[in-house]
Design an enzyme around this catalytic site. Structure first.
Site, PDB file in Angstrom:
ATOM      1  N   ALA A 131       0.868  -1.189   0.000  1.00 29.29           N
ATOM      2  CA  ALA A 131       0.000   0.000   0.000  1.00 29.29           C
ATOM      3  C   ALA A 131       0.899   1.232   0.000  1.00 29.29           C
ATOM      4  O   ALA A 131       2.110   1.137   0.221  1.00 29.29           O
ATOM      5  CB  ALA A 131      -0.899  -0.004   1.222  1.00 29.29           C
ATOM      6  N   LYS A 132       0.337   2.370  -0.264  1.00 26.54           N
ATOM      7  CA  LYS A 132       1.083   3.634  -0.195  1.00 26.54           C
ATOM      8  C   LYS A 132       0.078   4.754  -0.104  1.00 26.54           C
ATOM      9  O   LYS A 132      -1.068   4.611  -0.555  1.00 26.54           O
ATOM     10  CB  LYS A 132       1.938   3.814  -1.457  1.00 26.54           C
ATOM     11  CG  LYS A 132       3.076   4.776  -1.303  1.00 26.54           C
ATOM     12  CD  LYS A 132       4.302   4.114  -0.692  1.00 26.54           C
ATOM     13  CE  LYS A 132       5.428   5.095  -0.472  1.00 26.54           C
ATOM     14  NZ  LYS A 132       6.653   4.404  -0.042  1.00 26.54           N
TER      15      LYS A 132
END
Ligand code: NAD
Length: 442
Positions: A131-132
């Site tokens: 994720a980011k």
């Protein structure tokens, strides 16, 4: 069984055509970072065997959230910022990846970074997906109070998809321990109980981990030692050049010097310095802590920035910014080995040039994975409310990095591919194997 006619009268597409159509968010004329990532996946697909049937899983983020982040500025006016949180893949565990505050952050960039986190986490075999997150804001333009309000409102907005078992943010460009403390507090206030495990990279007094600050540099050093063993290089006599002498490059340089290597050249935003006999690294670290840059360090010669790429050395560690090694300088690099401390420091063209010249590149997706590995330790410690000693953390980190490097080396050797392609093969297989075991819901 005959199919009912389509309500609009359209002829149904074949499943393949439906799946492979260019996603609506991609501009065919400018693929951007996400397009580069898609090309990397295409390159490894032939090596995925039966699992290739799941490969489209990797080509679409699982979940993409765009949020409006309005705050009161100190002058009483209201400003709106655009924020993102992308969960690329959660087949192997919760999403995990940093949050970037930068005025040029784009959705394409956050999507690509989230996908590279899936690859990195699978490459070192920590039980996370990728994720980011990011906010399109220049934090230097904000007062400390405005920065806190942006952080808290963003956290509240993405609070519907993050959580200690769902998706765990961490620091990235322009975010730090204090911002993680605010994120943890905001999430905890909304939940009604203190949830230290919702972010990593927190202050040690708030459930952060010992060893986290040095972890990425220590990981860079560890894979360097492993690569040297495989290539017959003697670290104790190696000459090392480092670009970027901050958290990653400074720690990596210190560890190489402690192992006997000569750190002959260092470049940072302020300048480039050189000493053929090897720099006094502890002295240089103290100079940087005092002055903010390597420039002006007395026991070294100053050198033109561009000459850094011609320095005679055995190991080059780019640990500053992305896209530093390009077609323009890849042919000049003297090193036998490049260890990517930074994210994306080598362009695809430069990668090919280095490969053709026989320069070994240890790619970012494994070389700088030490940080996320100790973030994983932090999360485990938060869950058990039992904290480990720094020696224990470092020993576990080294073991994970060594095992990851060995797996990647074996795949590179067996398939006669670069370490970058091998890392993608190892990681994509792990992710898609998990996808295969879980099956498709419903
Ligand atoms: P940092 O801010 O501590 O240090 C950055 C260094 O780069 C500084 O020495 C700075 O002077 C130098 N630099 C900046 N602009 C430069 C330029 N134009 N030319 C040469 N040097 C320049 O950052 P960091 O945490 O060490 O991160 C460095 C890289 O490593 C980034 O790409 C980051 O994404 C990546 N990374 C960091 C971590 C981590 O845990 N810190 C983990 C994974 C990847």
């Amino acid at each position: 069984m005959s199919q009912a006619p389509h309500p609009t009268g359209a002829v149904a597409n074949s499943p393949a055509a439906l799946t492979n159509a260019l996603p609506s968010y991609l501009d065919p004329n400018n693929l951007g970072p996400w397009g580069i990532y898609l090309q990397q996946v295409d390159r490894v697909t032939p090596y995925l065997g039966n699992l290739a049937r799941w490969v489209d899983t990797l080509k679409r983020p699982k979940r993409t959230l765009i949020v409006d982040v309005p705050i009161h500025l100190d002058d009483g006016s209201v400003a709106h910022f655009e924020g993102y949180r992308v969960q690329h893949n959660t087949s192997r565990g919760p999403g995990k990846g940093g949050v970037r505050f930068h005025q040029n952050v784009t959705l394409s960039e956050v999507m690509a970074l989230s996908a590279w986190m899936s690859i990195k986490n699978a490459a070192v075999n920590v039980p996370y997906g990728g994720a980011k997150g990011g906010i399109r804001v220049d934090p230097r333009q904000l007062t400390i109070g405005e920065l806190e309000r942006v952080t808290r409102r963003y956290t509240s907005e993405i609070g519907i998809i993050i959580g200690p078992t769902k998706d765990i943010p961490a620091p990235d460009v322009n975010t730090n321990e204090q911002i993680m403390a605010w994120m943890m507090d905001t999430y905890s206030m909304n939940e009604g109980s203190t949830a230290t495990g919702v972010v990593t990279g927190k202050p040690v007094d708030l459930g952060g981990s010992l060893g986290r600050r040095e972890a990425t540099g220590r990981g860079v050093f560890t894979v360097g030692v492993e690569a040297a063993k495989h290539t017959g290089m003697d670290i104790s006599t190696a000459r090392v050049a480092v670009q970027g002498f901050g958290n990653v490059g400074g720690v990596a340089g210190k560890l190489f010097a402690e192992a006997g290597a000569k750190v002959v050249a260092v470049q940072d935003h302020g300048g480039t310095i050189y000493r053929e006999a090897g720099l006094d690294v502890p002295g240089l670290l103290a100079h940087v802590a005092r002055t903010g840059s390597v420039a002006g360090f007395e026991q070294a010669e100053a050198m033109a920035d561009d000459a850094f790429w011609d320095v005679p050395c055995d190991i080059l560690i780019p640990a500053a910014l992305e896209q530093q090694i390009t077609h323009a300088n890849a042919g000049r690099i003297q090193a036998k080995m490049v260890i990517e401390g930074a994210n994306g420091p080598t362009t695809p063209q430069a990668d090919d040039i280095l490969h053709d010249r026989g320069v070994l590149v240890v790619p970012d997706v494994i070389a700088n994975a030490g940080g996320v590995t100790v973030s994983y330790f932090e999360w485990v410690q938060d869950f058990s409310s039992f904290f480990w000693s720094e020696d224990e953390i470092n020993a576990r980190l080294v073991k994970i990095m060594q095992d990851a490097f060995a797996a990647v080396w074996q795949v590179a050797d067996a398939n006669k591919v670069s370490l970058r392609t091998a890392t993608f093969i190892v990681a994509c297989k792990r992710i898609l194997h998990a996808r295969d075991l879980r099956g498709l819901y419903p």
